[in-house]
Design a protein around this motif. Structure first.
Motif, PDB file in Angstrom:
ATOM      1  N   MET A  29       0.453  53.411  -3.409  1.00 12.18           N
ATOM      2  CA  MET A  29      -0.170  53.403  -2.084  1.00 12.18           C
ATOM      3  C   MET A  29       0.010  54.759  -1.431  1.00 12.18           C
ATOM      4  SD  MET A  29       0.546  50.190   0.326  1.00 12.18           S
ATOM      5  CE  MET A  29       1.403  48.932  -0.567  1.00 12.18           C
ATOM      6  N   ALA A  30      -1.086  55.348  -0.974  1.00  9.42           N
ATOM      7  CA  ALA A  30      -1.028  56.633  -0.268  1.00  9.42           C
ATOM      8  C   ALA A  30      -1.481  56.418   1.170  1.00  9.42           C
ATOM      9  CB  ALA A  30      -1.904  57.655  -0.963  1.00  9.42           C
ATOM     10  N   TYR A  31      -0.619  56.777   2.123  1.00  9.08           N
ATOM     11  CA  TYR A  31      -0.933  56.682   3.546  1.00  9.08           C
ATOM     12  C   TYR A  31      -1.831  57.826   3.994  1.00  9.08           C
ATOM     13  CZ  TYR A  31       2.490  53.129   4.714  1.00  9.08           C
ATOM     14  OH  TYR A  31       3.175  51.964   4.820  1.00  9.08           O
ATOM     15  N   ASP A  32      -2.437  57.636   5.154  1.00  6.56           N
ATOM     16  CA  ASP A  32      -3.264  58.655   5.794  1.00  6.56           C
ATOM     17  C   ASP A  32      -4.352  59.179   4.881  1.00  6.56           C
ATOM     18  OD1 ASP A  32      -2.048  58.461   8.256  1.00  6.56           O
ATOM     19  OD2 ASP A  32      -0.518  59.943   7.761  1.00  6.56           O
ATOM     20  N   CYS A  33      -4.928  58.292   4.135  1.00  2.83           N
ATOM     21  CA  CYS A  33      -6.030  58.628   3.257  1.00  2.83           C
ATOM     22  C   CYS A  33      -7.255  58.882   4.146  1.00  2.83           C
ATOM     23  CB  CYS A  33      -6.261  57.455   2.313  1.00  2.83           C
ATOM     24  SG  CYS A  33      -7.515  57.733   1.106  1.00  2.83           S
ATOM     25  N   PRO A  34      -7.894  60.047   4.063  1.00  2.00           N
ATOM     26  CA  PRO A  34      -9.034  60.337   4.939  1.00  2.00           C
ATOM     27  C   PRO A  34     -10.226  59.439   4.616  1.00  2.00           C
ATOM     28  CG  PRO A  34      -8.748  62.083   3.319  1.00  2.00           C
ATOM     29  CD  PRO A  34      -7.583  61.145   3.161  1.00  2.00           C
ATOM     30  N   LEU A  35     -11.039  59.183   5.616  1.00  2.00           N
ATOM     31  CA  LEU A  35     -12.208  58.324   5.438  1.00  2.00           C
ATOM     32  C   LEU A  35     -13.159  58.860   4.373  1.00  2.00           C
ATOM     33  CD1 LEU A  35     -13.001  57.240   9.105  1.00  2.00           C
ATOM     34  CD2 LEU A  35     -11.982  55.882   7.278  1.00  2.00           C
ATOM     35  N   LEU A  36     -13.216  60.187   4.214  1.00  2.00           N
ATOM     36  CA  LEU A  36     -14.073  60.774   3.180  1.00  2.00           C
ATOM     37  C   LEU A  36     -13.647  60.356   1.777  1.00  2.00           C
ATOM     38  CD1 LEU A  36     -14.661  64.368   4.578  1.00  2.00           C
ATOM     39  CD2 LEU A  36     -16.311  62.492   4.434  1.00  2.00           C
ATOM     40  N   ALA A  37     -12.355  60.057   1.603  1.00  3.77           N
ATOM     41  CA  ALA A  37     -11.840  59.625   0.295  1.00  3.77           C
ATOM     42  C   ALA A  37     -12.094  58.139   0.058  1.00  3.77           C
ATOM     43  CB  ALA A  37     -10.353  59.927   0.184  1.00  3.77           C
ATOM     44  N   GLN A  38     -12.687  57.465   1.007  1.00  5.32           N
ATOM     45  CA  GLN A  38     -12.990  56.038   0.937  1.00  5.32           C
ATOM     46  C   GLN A  38     -11.731  55.207   0.649  1.00  5.32           C
ATOM     47  OE1 GLN A  38     -16.143  55.783  -1.951  1.00  5.32           O
ATOM     48  NE2 GLN A  38     -17.662  56.407  -0.453  1.00  5.32           N
ATOM     49  N   PRO A  39     -10.897  55.051   1.677  1.00  6.08           N
ATOM     50  CA  PRO A  39      -9.668  54.259   1.501  1.00  6.08           C
ATOM     51  C   PRO A  39      -9.980  52.842   1.033  1.00  6.08           C
ATOM     52  CG  PRO A  39      -9.913  55.006   3.780  1.00  6.08           C
ATOM     53  CD  PRO A  39     -11.089  55.501   3.035  1.00  6.08           C
ATOM     54  N   GLU A  40      -9.041  52.296   0.281  1.00  6.79           N
ATOM     55  CA  GLU A  40      -9.175  50.918  -0.218  1.00  6.79           C
ATOM     56  C   GLU A  40      -9.075  49.916   0.926  1.00  6.79           C
ATOM     57  OE1 GLU A  40     -10.057  48.131  -2.882  1.00  6.79           O
ATOM     58  OE2 GLU A  40      -9.915  50.230  -3.426  1.00  6.79           O
ATOM     59  N   ALA A  41      -8.258  50.231   1.933  1.00  4.07           N
ATOM     60  CA  ALA A  41      -8.082  49.328   3.075  1.00  4.07           C
ATOM     61  C   ALA A  41      -7.724  50.124   4.317  1.00  4.07           C
ATOM     62  CB  ALA A  41      -6.982  48.313   2.769  1.00  4.07           C
ATOM     63  N   LEU A  42      -8.023  49.538   5.464  1.00  7.32           N
ATOM     64  CA  LEU A  42      -7.643  50.119   6.755  1.00  7.32           C
ATOM     65  C   LEU A  42      -6.621  49.200   7.402  1.00  7.32           C
ATOM     66  CD1 LEU A  42     -11.172  51.121   8.102  1.00  7.32           C
ATOM     67  CD2 LEU A  42      -9.450  52.619   7.087  1.00  7.32           C
ATOM     68  N   TYR A  43      -5.517  49.772   7.861  1.00  4.40           N
ATOM     69  CA  TYR A  43      -4.471  49.026   8.551  1.00  4.40           C
ATOM     70  C   TYR A  43      -4.274  49.651   9.923  1.00  4.40           C
ATOM     71  CZ  TYR A  43      -3.047  46.103   4.640  1.00  4.40           C
ATOM     72  OH  TYR A  43      -3.016  45.147   3.646  1.00  4.40           O
ATOM     73  N   GLY A  44      -3.834  48.839  10.873  1.00  9.33           N
ATOM     74  CA  GLY A  44      -3.604  49.338  12.223  1.00  9.33           C
ATOM     75  C   GLY A  44      -2.363  48.720  12.819  1.00  9.33           C
ATOM     76  N   VAL A  45      -1.834  49.408  13.830  1.00 14.39           N
ATOM     77  CA  VAL A  45      -0.641  48.929  14.522  1.00 14.39           C
ATOM     78  C   VAL A  45      -1.008  47.659  15.282  1.00 14.39           C
ATOM     79  CG1 VAL A  45       1.092  49.472  16.271  1.00 14.39           C
ATOM     80  CG2 VAL A  45       0.312  51.246  14.697  1.00 14.39           C
ATOM     81  N   MET A  46      -0.175  46.657  15.110  1.00 11.95           N
ATOM     82  CA  MET A  46      -0.437  45.367  15.743  1.00 11.95           C
ATOM     83  C   MET A  46      -0.167  45.417  17.239  1.00 11.95           C
ATOM     84  SD  MET A  46       1.215  42.894  12.854  1.00 11.95           S
ATOM     85  CE  MET A  46       0.773  41.397  13.706  1.00 11.95           C
ATOM     86  N   SER A  47      -1.037  44.779  18.011  1.00 11.60           N
ATOM     87  CA  SER A  47      -0.876  44.661  19.446  1.00 11.60           C
ATOM     88  C   SER A  47      -0.589  43.200  19.748  1.00 11.60           C
ATOM     89  CB  SER A  47      -2.151  45.121  20.157  1.00 11.60           C
ATOM     90  OG  SER A  47      -2.036  44.865  21.542  1.00 11.60           O
ATOM     91  N   CYS A  48       0.636  42.936  20.174  1.00  8.88           N
ATOM     92  CA  CYS A  48       1.018  41.545  20.413  1.00  8.88           C
ATOM     93  C   CYS A  48       1.133  41.220  21.894  1.00  8.88           C
ATOM     94  CB  CYS A  48       2.334  41.225  19.708  1.00  8.88           C
ATOM     95  SG  CYS A  48       2.178  41.357  17.923  1.00  8.88           S
ATOM     96  N   GLY A  49       1.144  42.202  22.740  1.00 13.33           N
ATOM     97  CA  GLY A  49       1.215  41.946  24.178  1.00 13.33           C
ATOM     98  C   GLY A  49       2.502  41.253  24.578  1.00 13.33           C
ATOM     99  N   LEU A  50       2.760  41.235  25.847  1.00 14.43           N
ATOM    100  CA  LEU A  50       4.002  40.657  26.345  1.00 14.43           C
ATOM    101  C   LEU A  50       4.014  39.135  26.211  1.00 14.43           C
ATOM    102  CD1 LEU A  50       6.682  41.314  27.599  1.00 14.43           C
ATOM    103  CD2 LEU A  50       5.619  41.183  29.849  1.00 14.43           C
ATOM    104  N   LEU A  51       2.877  38.488  26.451  1.00 14.44           N
ATOM    105  CA  LEU A  51       2.809  37.030  26.385  1.00 14.44           C
ATOM    106  C   LEU A  51       1.887  36.578  25.250  1.00 14.44           C
ATOM    107  CD1 LEU A  51       2.534  36.310  30.195  1.00 14.44           C
ATOM    108  CD2 LEU A  51       4.562  36.094  28.763  1.00 14.44           C
ATOM    109  N   ALA A  52       1.966  37.235  24.105  1.00 17.90           N
ATOM    110  CA  ALA A  52       1.061  36.939  22.987  1.00 17.90           C
ATOM    111  C   ALA A  52       1.297  35.550  22.402  1.00 17.90           C
ATOM    112  CB  ALA A  52       1.217  37.987  21.891  1.00 17.90           C
ATOM    113  N   LEU A  53       2.489  35.033  22.520  1.00 18.75           N
ATOM    114  CA  LEU A  53       2.836  33.698  22.023  1.00 18.75           C
ATOM    115  C   LEU A  53       2.431  33.492  20.570  1.00 18.75           C
ATOM    116  CD1 LEU A  53       1.824  31.671  25.192  1.00 18.75           C
ATOM    117  CD2 LEU A  53       4.097  32.474  24.552  1.00 18.75           C
TER     118      LEU A  53
END
Length: 186
Positions: free
Chosen positions: A117-141
């Motif tokens: 797995m290689a992080y920060d793969c540029p979009l031009l290299a066509q990454p296998e998957a996109l991941y993002g930081v989760m936003s759970c909020g204060l009252l996400a429950l």
């Protein structure tokens, strides 16, 4: 005052769990898993950071998760089945798949090669998957979202050299056949 103390304890426990070692049940010398009831996964994290990266596999059928702070090359026993990379840890926070998660199919009694797995793969290299930081909020429950993708993950297939390196360090697994189960979002 008590709530602030409780909040600080919770934050500290999350930080400590992010640097967690591999659970004993899936280590190479596990008493719970072996070639008789599991598959051996072998993979690598490129640029995972000096302390490693939290990686979590979730069994698609049972929802059971297996996670640890992996660093560079890693290997572990997982029961046979289909798994998703459900969480990745980074300095930015816990990440989840923005679109389709990376998946693997673990075959019992085989060395299952996952790729690198290689992080920060540029979009031009066509990454296998996109991941993002989760936003759970204060009252996400219990519900979280991944608003924007923050990192592209590329998978590099270096099966021959990675398996050769693994078997040089662990010759006791040389009798096992290799199954190519390279991480994929397809």
């Amino acid at each position: 005052m008590f709530k602030m103390h409780l909040f600080l304890v919770l934050c500290l426990s999350v930080l400590i769990s992010g640097c967690s070692p591999m659970p004993a049940e899936i280590t190479l010398n596990s008493k719970a898993h072996s070639a008789e009831n599991a598959g051996l996964i072998v993979g690598a994290l490129i640029e995972g950071g000096p302390y490693g990266t939290w990686i979590e596999f979730r069994d698609v059928n049972t929802a059971k998760t297996y996670g640890w702070g992996a660093k560079n090359y890693y290997s572990a026993w997982l029961p046979a089945g289909v798994y998703e990379v459900s969480r990745l840890g980074s300095r930015s926070g816990v990440m989840a798949a923005y679109t389709k998660p990376l998946r693997i199919n673990v075959k019992q009694g085989y060395i299952n090669y996952l790729g690198e797995m290689a992080y920060d793969c540029p979009l031009l290299a066509q990454p296998e998957a996109l991941y993002g930081v989760m936003s759970c909020g204060l009252l996400a429950l219990g519900s979280c979202s991944v608003p924007p993708p923050s990192v592209g993950i590329c998978i590099v297939d270096r099966q021959e050299q990675t398996i050769r390196r693994f078997l040089k360090r662990h010759p006791e697994y040389a009798q096992m056949n290799v199954h190519s189960s390279v991480l994929s979002a397809r």
